[in-house]
Write an enzyme that holds these catalytic residues in place. Sequence first.
Site, PDB file in Angstrom:
ATOM      1  N   CYS A 114      48.257  35.719  35.780  1.00 50.77           N
ATOM      2  CA  CYS A 114      48.988  35.976  34.529  1.00 50.77           C
ATOM      3  C   CYS A 114      50.337  35.757  34.328  1.00 50.77           C
ATOM      4  O   CYS A 114      50.762  35.732  33.218  1.00 50.77           O
ATOM      5  CB  CYS A 114      48.692  37.674  34.031  1.00 50.77           C
ATOM      6  SG  CYS A 114      46.645  38.090  34.019  1.00 50.77           S
ATOM      7  N   HIS A 251      53.255  39.398  28.139  1.00 52.84           N
ATOM      8  CA  HIS A 251      51.959  38.947  28.425  1.00 52.84           C
ATOM      9  C   HIS A 251      50.953  39.992  27.596  1.00 52.84           C
ATOM     10  O   HIS A 251      51.268  41.179  27.735  1.00 52.84           O
ATOM     11  CB  HIS A 251      51.709  39.059  29.935  1.00 52.84           C
ATOM     12  CG  HIS A 251      50.290  38.976  30.501  1.00 52.84           C
ATOM     13  ND1 HIS A 251      49.564  38.136  30.116  1.00 52.84           N
ATOM     14  CD2 HIS A 251      49.489  39.937  31.332  1.00 52.84           C
ATOM     15  CE1 HIS A 251      47.933  38.263  30.641  1.00 52.84           C
ATOM     16  NE2 HIS A 251      48.381  39.338  31.307  1.00 52.84           N
ATOM     17  N   ASN A 281      42.657  39.501  27.267  1.00 53.71           N
ATOM     18  CA  ASN A 281      43.872  38.859  28.072  1.00 53.71           C
ATOM     19  C   ASN A 281      43.432  37.578  28.434  1.00 53.71           C
ATOM     20  O   ASN A 281      42.239  37.195  29.080  1.00 53.71           O
ATOM     21  CB  ASN A 281      43.908  39.869  29.355  1.00 53.71           C
ATOM     22  CG  ASN A 281      44.967  39.443  30.399  1.00 53.71           C
ATOM     23  OD1 ASN A 281      45.404  38.408  30.678  1.00 53.71           O
ATOM     24  ND2 ASN A 281      44.853  40.440  31.311  1.00 53.71           N
TER      25      ASN A 281
END
Length: 324
Positions: A114, A251, A281
């Site tokens: 990520c 993020h 996500n």
Amino acid sequence: MTIRAVVRGVGHYLPERVVPNTWFEDRVDTTDEWIRSRTGIERRHFAAEGETTSDLGAKAAQAALADAGMTAEDVDAVVVATSTADLTFPSAATMVQAKLGMKQGFAFDVQAVCAGFVYALSNANALILAGQAKRVLVIGAETFSRILDFEDRGTCVLFGDGAGAVLLEASTGGGTSDDRGILATDLHSDGSYKDLLYVDGGVSTTGTAGHLRMQGNQVFRHAVEKLAETAHTALDKAGLSGADVDWIVPHQANLRIITATAQRMQVPMERVVVTVQDHGNTSAASIPLALSVGKERGQIKEGDLIVTEAIGGGLSWGSVVLRW
């Protein structure tokens, strides 16, 4: 004069298939309300059968080039942040390069889960500052739906597929924080936290792709602490503070993490670009996706000071401060 890596274009691509929270209700013990209340996620996109990470990345790159008014012939390098490349090798970046029709330059992947886009942006910035490239396409692209365990309600509801891209170009500035472009970067990792977020397969272990595994509570705790800290460090390097920030583009993992990090940075949520509700996500794709959507919405404008920060498996985390 100082060389800066300036954003000239931004774009994104999302697969056509939209998966609402209700889709999971017949598959695992969960509800739309449970997912929304704990994550802020309402829907996400899943890639179609045969649609690969490099397909998504190439379409996002084409959008970024169009936004910049340039073509693939103007690009010197392609850096793709991904943990879900099409093949073990070659890199997804070389596949994107081919799909763009690029015969020149070079291409490679960055794998920091990520945090991948922050790492890729930092590396692309270094290439430009070193004079190895004048224009670099930096892409985050993922098909996380391919590594999800759809019997694990703690993880399968969180992730989606997508891609975002920015085109960086070398430019000159005065060497101050008023310059456009990347002003500071800050990267970290600590491999001792591997078991908090990982995939239980790989070439040299099981020989399979495996599935994503996560200790959500522990990741949450580390995320809030480490994201605020790295953002402050990068701002310090640039000679700036939270009061100077126009937009945090974090993020997009979980709305609670985003909110808690903003509070620690003393930045109101009105100055945070949030897209997690629509995309879930998307790992390394989430920040460039949010940058593109933020510009599309009219939130991000030329001259705005932006902080991006992310944390992922590794654990790996970091931030970038840039002026749009």
